[in-house]
Design a protein around this motif. Structure first.
Motif, PDB file in Angstrom:
ATOM      1  N   ARG A 170      -6.217   7.112  -2.299  1.00 46.17           N
ATOM      2  CA  ARG A 170      -5.445   6.442  -1.252  1.00 46.17           C
ATOM      3  C   ARG A 170      -6.325   5.610  -0.318  1.00 46.17           C
ATOM      4  O   ARG A 170      -5.877   4.612   0.228  1.00 46.17           O
ATOM      5  CB  ARG A 170      -4.675   7.485  -0.439  1.00 46.17           C
ATOM      6  CG  ARG A 170      -3.446   8.048  -1.138  1.00 46.17           C
ATOM      7  CD  ARG A 170      -2.794   9.137  -0.326  1.00 46.17           C
ATOM      8  NE  ARG A 170      -1.570   9.596  -0.957  1.00 46.17           N
ATOM      9  CZ  ARG A 170      -1.032  10.787  -0.755  1.00 46.17           C
ATOM     10  NH1 ARG A 170      -1.630  11.638   0.064  1.00 46.17           N
ATOM     11  NH2 ARG A 170       0.087  11.132  -1.352  1.00 46.17           N
ATOM     12  N   HIS A 178       5.597  -7.188  -4.273  1.00 40.32           N
ATOM     13  CA  HIS A 178       5.924  -6.813  -2.888  1.00 40.32           C
ATOM     14  C   HIS A 178       6.602  -7.964  -2.161  1.00 40.32           C
ATOM     15  O   HIS A 178       7.573  -7.761  -1.410  1.00 40.32           O
ATOM     16  CB  HIS A 178       4.645  -6.397  -2.159  1.00 40.32           C
ATOM     17  CG  HIS A 178       4.886  -5.883  -0.776  1.00 40.32           C
ATOM     18  ND1 HIS A 178       4.602  -6.618   0.356  1.00 40.32           N
ATOM     19  CD2 HIS A 178       5.405  -4.707  -0.335  1.00 40.32           C
ATOM     20  CE1 HIS A 178       4.916  -5.917   1.425  1.00 40.32           C
ATOM     21  NE2 HIS A 178       5.413  -4.752   1.036  1.00 40.32           N
ATOM     22  N   PRO A 186       6.732   0.241  -2.939  1.00 41.06           N
ATOM     23  CA  PRO A 186       5.526   0.697  -3.634  1.00 41.06           C
ATOM     24  C   PRO A 186       5.789   1.458  -4.929  1.00 41.06           C
ATOM     25  O   PRO A 186       5.102   1.236  -5.929  1.00 41.06           O
ATOM     26  CB  PRO A 186       4.839   1.589  -2.593  1.00 41.06           C
ATOM     27  CG  PRO A 186       5.296   1.034  -1.274  1.00 41.06           C
ATOM     28  CD  PRO A 186       6.710   0.595  -1.503  1.00 41.06           C
ATOM     29  N   ARG A 187       6.771   2.343  -4.959  1.00 36.76           N
ATOM     30  CA  ARG A 187       7.027   3.117  -6.176  1.00 36.76           C
ATOM     31  C   ARG A 187       7.517   2.216  -7.306  1.00 36.76           C
ATOM     32  O   ARG A 187       7.097   2.372  -8.466  1.00 36.76           O
ATOM     33  CB  ARG A 187       8.020   4.238  -5.902  1.00 36.76           C
ATOM     34  CG  ARG A 187       7.467   5.337  -5.010  1.00 36.76           C
ATOM     35  CD  ARG A 187       8.408   6.508  -4.873  1.00 36.76           C
ATOM     36  NE  ARG A 187       7.890   7.468  -3.931  1.00 36.76           N
ATOM     37  CZ  ARG A 187       6.986   8.397  -4.218  1.00 36.76           C
ATOM     38  NH1 ARG A 187       6.511   8.503  -5.454  1.00 36.76           N
ATOM     39  NH2 ARG A 187       6.557   9.238  -3.281  1.00 36.76           N
ATOM     40  N   LEU A 243       0.536   5.160  -7.668  1.00 39.38           N
ATOM     41  CA  LEU A 243       1.173   4.832  -6.390  1.00 39.38           C
ATOM     42  C   LEU A 243       0.116   4.597  -5.312  1.00 39.38           C
ATOM     43  O   LEU A 243       0.233   3.653  -4.520  1.00 39.38           O
ATOM     44  CB  LEU A 243       2.119   5.958  -5.971  1.00 39.38           C
ATOM     45  CG  LEU A 243       2.786   5.796  -4.605  1.00 39.38           C
ATOM     46  CD1 LEU A 243       3.638   4.534  -4.560  1.00 39.38           C
ATOM     47  CD2 LEU A 243       3.630   7.034  -4.277  1.00 39.38           C
ATOM     48  N   ALA A 244      -0.918   5.435  -5.275  1.00 34.55           N
ATOM     49  CA  ALA A 244      -1.976   5.259  -4.281  1.00 34.55           C
ATOM     50  C   ALA A 244      -2.705   3.934  -4.474  1.00 34.55           C
ATOM     51  O   ALA A 244      -3.130   3.295  -3.498  1.00 34.55           O
ATOM     52  CB  ALA A 244      -2.965   6.422  -4.361  1.00 34.55           C
ATOM     53  N   VAL A 246      -1.320   1.118  -5.562  1.00 34.32           N
ATOM     54  CA  VAL A 246      -0.439   0.105  -4.963  1.00 34.32           C
ATOM     55  C   VAL A 246      -0.518   0.177  -3.442  1.00 34.32           C
ATOM     56  O   VAL A 246      -0.633  -0.864  -2.760  1.00 34.32           O
ATOM     57  CB  VAL A 246       1.005   0.303  -5.447  1.00 34.32           C
ATOM     58  CG1 VAL A 246       1.963  -0.598  -4.671  1.00 34.32           C
ATOM     59  CG2 VAL A 246       1.104   0.032  -6.947  1.00 34.32           C
ATOM     60  N   GLN A 247      -0.457   1.367  -2.896  1.00 33.20           N
ATOM     61  CA  GLN A 247      -0.501   1.519  -1.438  1.00 33.20           C
ATOM     62  C   GLN A 247      -1.813   0.997  -0.861  1.00 33.20           C
ATOM     63  O   GLN A 247      -1.825   0.399   0.222  1.00 33.20           O
ATOM     64  CB  GLN A 247      -0.301   2.988  -1.075  1.00 33.20           C
ATOM     65  CG  GLN A 247       1.107   3.495  -1.350  1.00 33.20           C
ATOM     66  CD  GLN A 247       1.225   5.004  -1.231  1.00 33.20           C
ATOM     67  OE1 GLN A 247       0.269   5.737  -1.467  1.00 33.20           O
ATOM     68  NE2 GLN A 247       2.412   5.475  -0.863  1.00 33.20           N
ATOM     69  N   ALA A 248      -2.908   1.193  -1.585  1.00 35.53           N
ATOM     70  CA  ALA A 248      -4.209   0.699  -1.113  1.00 35.53           C
ATOM     71  C   ALA A 248      -4.226  -0.827  -1.083  1.00 35.53           C
ATOM     72  O   ALA A 248      -4.734  -1.429  -0.131  1.00 35.53           O
ATOM     73  CB  ALA A 248      -5.329   1.232  -2.001  1.00 35.53           C
ATOM     74  N   LEU A 284      -1.625  -2.845  -0.764  1.00 37.35           N
ATOM     75  CA  LEU A 284      -0.722  -3.310   0.294  1.00 37.35           C
ATOM     76  C   LEU A 284      -1.317  -3.037   1.679  1.00 37.35           C
ATOM     77  O   LEU A 284      -1.166  -3.851   2.600  1.00 37.35           O
ATOM     78  CB  LEU A 284       0.638  -2.642   0.155  1.00 37.35           C
ATOM     79  CG  LEU A 284       1.390  -2.956  -1.153  1.00 37.35           C
ATOM     80  CD1 LEU A 284       2.730  -2.233  -1.172  1.00 37.35           C
ATOM     81  CD2 LEU A 284       1.571  -4.462  -1.342  1.00 37.35           C
ATOM     82  N   ARG A 285      -2.015  -1.911   1.820  1.00 36.54           N
ATOM     83  CA  ARG A 285      -2.649  -1.625   3.101  1.00 36.54           C
ATOM     84  C   ARG A 285      -3.721  -2.652   3.410  1.00 36.54           C
ATOM     85  O   ARG A 285      -3.826  -3.143   4.538  1.00 36.54           O
ATOM     86  CB  ARG A 285      -3.271  -0.229   3.064  1.00 36.54           C
ATOM     87  CG  ARG A 285      -3.881   0.211   4.427  1.00 36.54           C
ATOM     88  CD  ARG A 285      -4.748   1.437   4.275  1.00 36.54           C
ATOM     89  NE  ARG A 285      -5.975   1.141   3.551  1.00 36.54           N
ATOM     90  CZ  ARG A 285      -6.282   1.655   2.362  1.00 36.54           C
ATOM     91  NH1 ARG A 285      -5.439   2.481   1.766  1.00 36.54           N
ATOM     92  NH2 ARG A 285      -7.417   1.322   1.758  1.00 36.54           N
TER      93      ARG A 285
END
Length: 266
Positions: A166, A221, A227-228, A252-253, A255-257, A259-260
């Motif tokens: 993450r 996005h 994210p999922r 998922l992590a 993708v979240q990374a 986007l973050r």
């Protein structure tokens, strides 16, 4: 626990470290001896085996690529034995702070003991320490410019690595991969995949894949996907490690990374 020592090529030694827990999930770890320098220390569960190996190989010092317990797990033992160690200042600070790790990491690798003694630095020349963040902020590689060998820690891991922690930084990793490829290594010593021949081509392939994948995540996005949904569309069904790690190391992590980083980077 197991440790085997083998020659990759003259002057390059691989220490393969494994445990039944790691083998169960398909992971082993390699440390390397290059120019008399030990690069990475393996995980805490193999500390006894590594200590015995050190009595044989007797390194002139050690370099640690980053703080994760499968790489820095035996730093306290080396420090207690008086081995000189070079690592990023953030790596040193993290090992002293000893942040807790998720249960799955503790079960596979063990918990790194507290680092309480002073670390004594050394000059690894002719080897050079190269800053290569992304997988972690403190990540470094080791470059042998005379033989064009890169000891890459967790920089590479494979071309199409669809999972991430993450707190990774995929765009920063992409920059580090480009910096490593610019060195044009002929041989890359990866901590989990082992020796990678035709290393520059492998790095360039990973750069191309990661660049495309980051772009696909950003485009999905922008189209309104969450994210999922993005993880399923771009990276495929979640990997088993994603469930075992409760999402800490997952698609998922990843993708979240991405986007973050996009939000933090503006």
């Amino acid at each position: 626990m197991g440790l085997t020592i083998g020659e990759v090529e003259p002057g390059v030694t691989r220490l393969r470290l494994s445990s039944w827990q790691g083998r169960l999930v398909g992971y082993e770890v390699s440390a390397y001896l290059l120019g008399g320098v030990l690069i990475d220390t393996g995980f805490p569960r193999c500390g006894r085996e590594l200590a015995a190996a050190l009595d044989v190989v007797r390194p002139r010092g050690a370099i640690v690529t980053h703080w994760h317990e499968d790489h820095a797990g035996n730093v306290p033992m080396l420090a207690e034995r008086g081995v000189r160690i070079r690592m990023d200042a953030a790596c040193d600070a993290t090992l002293r702070a000893r942040p807790p790790v998720r249960l799955y990491r503790h079960l596979v690798w063990g918990q790194t003991p507290p680092l309480v003694v002073p670390i004594h630095d050394f000059d690894p020349a002719p080897l050079a320490v190269v800053t290569l963040p992304g997988h972690s902020p403190d990540h470094v590689g080791v470059w042998d410019g005379e033989r064009h060998i890169l000891v890459s820690g967790d920089l590479f891991l494979g071309v199409k690595v669809r999972v991430a922690h993450r707190n990774e930084s995929p765009r920063l990793l992409l920059r580090s991969l480009r910096a490593a490829a610019a060195l044009e290594p002929r041989l890359m010593l990866d901590a989990h995949r082992g020796p990678v021949t035709d290393a520059t081509a492998a790095l360039r392939a990973k750069i191309a894949w990661l660049d495309r994948t980051i772009g696909a995540i950003v485009d999905a996005h922008a189209a309104g996907d969450g994210p999922r949904a993005i993880a399923r569309r771009v990276l495929g069904r979640e990997a088993a490690v994603g469930y075992v790690s409760a999402g800490e190391y997952s698609k998922l992590a990843f993708v979240q990374a991405v986007l973050r980083e996009r939000v933090e980077g503006g």
